[in-house]
Design an enzyme around this catalytic site. Structure first.
Site, PDB file in Angstrom:
ATOM      1  N   TYR A 170      -0.529 -93.715  26.901  1.00  0.00           N
ATOM      2  CA  TYR A 170       0.659 -94.224  26.197  1.00  0.00           C
ATOM      3  C   TYR A 170       0.420 -94.255  24.696  1.00  0.00           C
ATOM      4  O   TYR A 170      -0.537 -94.862  24.228  1.00  0.00           O
ATOM      5  CB  TYR A 170       0.939 -95.621  26.750  1.00  0.00           C
ATOM      6  CG  TYR A 170       1.959 -96.473  26.053  1.00  0.00           C
ATOM      7  CD1 TYR A 170       3.154 -95.959  25.553  1.00  0.00           C
ATOM      8  CD2 TYR A 170       1.754 -97.856  25.950  1.00  0.00           C
ATOM      9  CE1 TYR A 170       4.088 -96.788  24.962  1.00  0.00           C
ATOM     10  CE2 TYR A 170       2.686 -98.690  25.369  1.00  0.00           C
ATOM     11  CZ  TYR A 170       3.855 -98.146  24.865  1.00  0.00           C
ATOM     12  OH  TYR A 170       4.796 -98.969  24.274  1.00  0.00           O
ATOM     13  N   ASP A 268      14.826 -97.644  20.215  1.00  0.00           N
ATOM     14  CA  ASP A 268      14.542 -97.065  21.527  1.00  0.00           C
ATOM     15  C   ASP A 268      15.262 -97.840  22.622  1.00  0.00           C
ATOM     16  O   ASP A 268      15.859 -97.266  23.525  1.00  0.00           O
ATOM     17  CB  ASP A 268      13.037 -97.060  21.782  1.00  0.00           C
ATOM     18  CG  ASP A 268      12.683 -96.527  23.150  1.00  0.00           C
ATOM     19  OD1 ASP A 268      13.222 -95.475  23.525  1.00  0.00           O
ATOM     20  OD2 ASP A 268      11.861 -97.149  23.848  1.00  0.00           O
TER      21      ASP A 268
END
Length: 721
Positions: A170, A268
């Protein structure tokens, strides 16, 4: 109903490296506040989504080392064998529903405050966090880089042992791998900085090492932000991300594509106030166009037509949801069964995120009162036991969010008759006008979903245009009475800053108003200039300022708080809300409290000015967003004037109140209040919540003796200084 054939593509299996997802629905990594510290809460929360049809379900960000500790927030952790054991419960429960389990490996670099571990993180350069206060990282040398990569490898192996099928390396939201990729964080001049190839080196090497460590047992996912919206300094789609996809496509089994850095990760998460569904599709489609591997991505997806369109148009392979999967964990199953009107659509308020940002479990949801309560209270969003006292009639007075929720759940629990009585001509309460505020249209789903469900329940009847007195309620004929009459904005300036009214404040005057009066009653303020006084700290004050500014008013937004709408920081709406008000020319006046108002002027003092120096603000009108008061007159008259004994004589066995009638709160808390009472209407005393299960370490004599002996042995030979 059978599934609509145009949605068939959503239920096709898809291969991800060595694994196969049974359909194209995936719960993307997202926080719930349980981490690996509350393993049962974590497992039951995630497993419910697998039961609801999600083919892949991920942890939240999962820390790989005490160097990456996000306390006060709660992440998952995979530091040691204990975490393996705790997280394996989640994996086992997901596998019972034939769903893949994913683990998002996280190292925060300078964004890890390490408040619990007191470690120091490492990063590409010694740049302080743009998200946390006073948080720096060690600038990693070559040995540190190998140390960091070995942390990923060790964590990946633990994830495999726990039973995870997908392992993330990630980087998005500007965490460590993407910090190396991005010039904003990476100021290095060695082989890990400078050119794209150098900046990409750390991430690619780490992916290679993780892939080799887990072999064919796990699929490799990379989560990457394709644009930080910072210009040249931040991550760029064409300069950084698309070349990185080309560089690493051979190593990666699935790409998770999103937007933004951590400092503004609302770009986001996309609160509905500012963004529609599918906002990230252009960036996701750009990656899909060059990658040979599946691409997944969030989009606040609730509409199956838009989901299918995104896949058919070649923009995505997998529909990833975060908040919609919390609002309705059975989203895939309802689409599969053609029950689209039963979908509990996410409203995009991000109140779920706010609880994680504040640092407290569990997450909450405005639409789904059972979110976070799957294990703690044993609640299931689609299953309801018949109430033991189902032979009673129930009167619910007030059809706002709490009243609607309570009546709906009582109906689903099989109560003989439920009458939902409302003084106005329709359900919704304040939620009839709140969605009319700028950007809040999707919040109308709170009302729409419950209206549809109530209409389907034959034992629930909605009765509009009926204002009941206390005598009417007592004589109504219902054994159970629930008062859900909501709250109202104070008309006299009573506020939480001074705990007093404000001289001259009186919303009965033509030039003063409350939000209820403007939005619910249509009251208009004459003149060109308006002062909006806001001591609420969430959406109402800024929304009133925005609405009036859009109407051409010269608006001053005054608050005794240090910033406007501070709660919007937690819902990720603050940056865009500040930009909006700045663009509209709204004057922001923090740390000020009106001392008195007169027609044409508001006189205020700075809250920290002990001398009480006053400043005047021209105002043709004033809007009081001061504090709310429970509309409890009916409840008090029933309980105090008529009395419980007389009510029993009239056949009323029980009297309760819910929602804002108890105390003004978030809409999510009002909905929870109605749901909780309905769930526990057959408990010994429904007025008081039943205890919930607590996950905690329990001390016993053996553990105390062991710890004391270990401590004594540790210091047996130590000398006192």
């Amino acid at each position: 109903m059978p599934r609509d054939p145009k949605h068939d593509i959503l239920f096709e299996p898809i291969k991800i490296g060595p694994k196969v997802m049974k359909n194209r629905f995936y719960q993307v990594p997202h926080c719930n506040g349980f981490g690996s510290e509350k393993p049962f809460s974590q497992a039951y929360f995630r497993a419910l989504k697998a039961e609801g049809g999600f083919a892949g379900v991920s942890t939240e960000y999962c820390s790989i080392s005490p160097e990456s500790d996000d306390t006060h927030r709660m992440s998952a952790r995979i530091w040691d064998d204990g975490d393996i054991k705790n997280l394996s419960l989640m994996c086992d429960m997901l596998h019972e529903h034939d769903a893949l389990a994913a683990c998002e490996l996280w190292y925060g670099g300078p964004h890890a405050p390490n408040m619990e571990s007191r470690c120091v993180a490492r990063g590409p350069s010694q740049i302080p966090s743009d998200f946390e206060f006073l948080t720096y990282a060690i600038e990693a040398d070559k040995d540190d880089i190998r140390h960091l990569q070995n942390l990923y490898v060790a964590a990946a192996k633990r994830a495999r042992t726990a039973g995870f099928d997908i392992v993330y390396v990630y980087g998005s939201h500007s965490y460590l791998p993407q910090q190396f990729l991005t010039p904003y964080y990476n100021h290095r001049t060695d082989e890990y900085g400078g050119s794209f190839e150098n900046r990409a080196r750390f991430w690619r090497e780490t992916i290679e090492m993780v892939k080799e460590a887990v072999g064919d047992d796990c699929a490799i996912c990379v989560r990457m932000s394709t644009d930080m919206f910072m210009g040249e300094a931040g991550t760029q789609l064409k300069r950084d991300c698309l070349p990185f996809v080309e560089l690493c496509d051979d190593l990666v089994d699935v790409w998770d594509i999103n937007l933004s850095g951590i400092a503004e990760w609302g770009e986001d998460a996309t609160p509905s106030r500012f963004y529609p569904q599918g906002r990230a599709l252009p960036w996701q489609a750009a990656v899909k166009a060059i990658s040979k591997k599946p691409v997944l991505g969030v989009g606040r997806w609730t509409n199956p037509d838009l989901m299918a369109e995104a896949i058919n148009d070649g923009k995505l392979d997998i529909i990833a949801t975060c908040r919609p999967s919390t609002s309705d964990p059975f989203l895939p199953k309802k689409i599969d069964e053609g029950r689209l009107d039963d979908i509990r659509e996410c409203i995009g308020c991000s109140v779920c995120i706010s609880r994680w940002e504040i640092g407290g479990p569990p997450l909450i949801c405005t639409q789904n009162a059972t979110a976070g309560e799957e294990y703690r209270r044993g609640w299931h969003p689609e299953r309801f036991t018949k109430a033991k006292n189902a032979d009673n009639d129930v009167l619910v007075v007030g059809a706002g969010p709490a009243g609607m929720e309570c009546a709906m759940i009582l109906g689903k629990r099989g109560m003989r008759r439920v009458h939902l009585v409302e003084a106005e001509d329709d359900m919704g309460g304040t939620m009839r006008w709140i969605p009319q505020l700028p950007g809040l249209g999707e919040w109308a789903r709170i009302v729409n979903y419950r209206k549809i469900q109530i209409d389907k329940l034959k034992n629930v009847e909605f009765i509009p245009n009926t204002k009941l007195s206390a005598k009417d309620v007592a004589e109504y004929g219902a054994e159970i009475v629930i008062v859900a009459t909501g709250s109202y904005w104070s008309t006299d300036g009573l506020n939480g800053a001074s705990h007093a009214t404000i001289e001259g404040a009186d919303a009965s005057l033509a030039w003063q108003a409350t939000p209820d009066q403007i939005m619910g009653e249509g009251k208009e303020l004459a003149g060109d200039s308006v002062v909006v006084f806001d001591n609420d700290g969430y959406y109402t004050g800024v929304s009133m300022a925005e609405k009036l500014a859009l109407e051409g008013k010269k608006v001053t937004l005054m608050t005794p708080l240090g910033t406007i709408a501070p709660y919007m920081h937690f819902t990720l709406e603050a940056p865009n809300q500040h930009r909006t008000l700045h663009r509209l020319g709204v004057e922001i006046v923090p740390y000020h409290l009106p001392s008195r108002v007169e027609e044409g002027v508001v006189v205020a003092t700075h809250v920290y000015d002990e001398e009480g120096h006053e400043k005047s603000f021209a105002a043709d009108g004033v809007v009081w967003v001061a504090q709310r008061r429970s509309n409890e007159a009916l409840f008090r008259e029933l309980k105090d004037s008529i009395g419980l004994d007389q009510l029993k004589a009239e056949g009323v066995d029980s009297l309760y109140r819910i929602g804002d009638c108890e105390a003004p709160r978030l809409t999510a808390d009002a909905v929870f209040s109605g749901h909780r009472l309905a769930r526990e209407i057959d408990s010994d005393d429904p007025a008081f919540p039943l205890p919930f299960k607590r996950e905690r370490r329990m001390v016993d004599d053996a553990s105390v003796a062991f710890e004391k002996a270990e401590y004594a042995a540790l210091y047996a030979e130590a000398s006192l200084s």
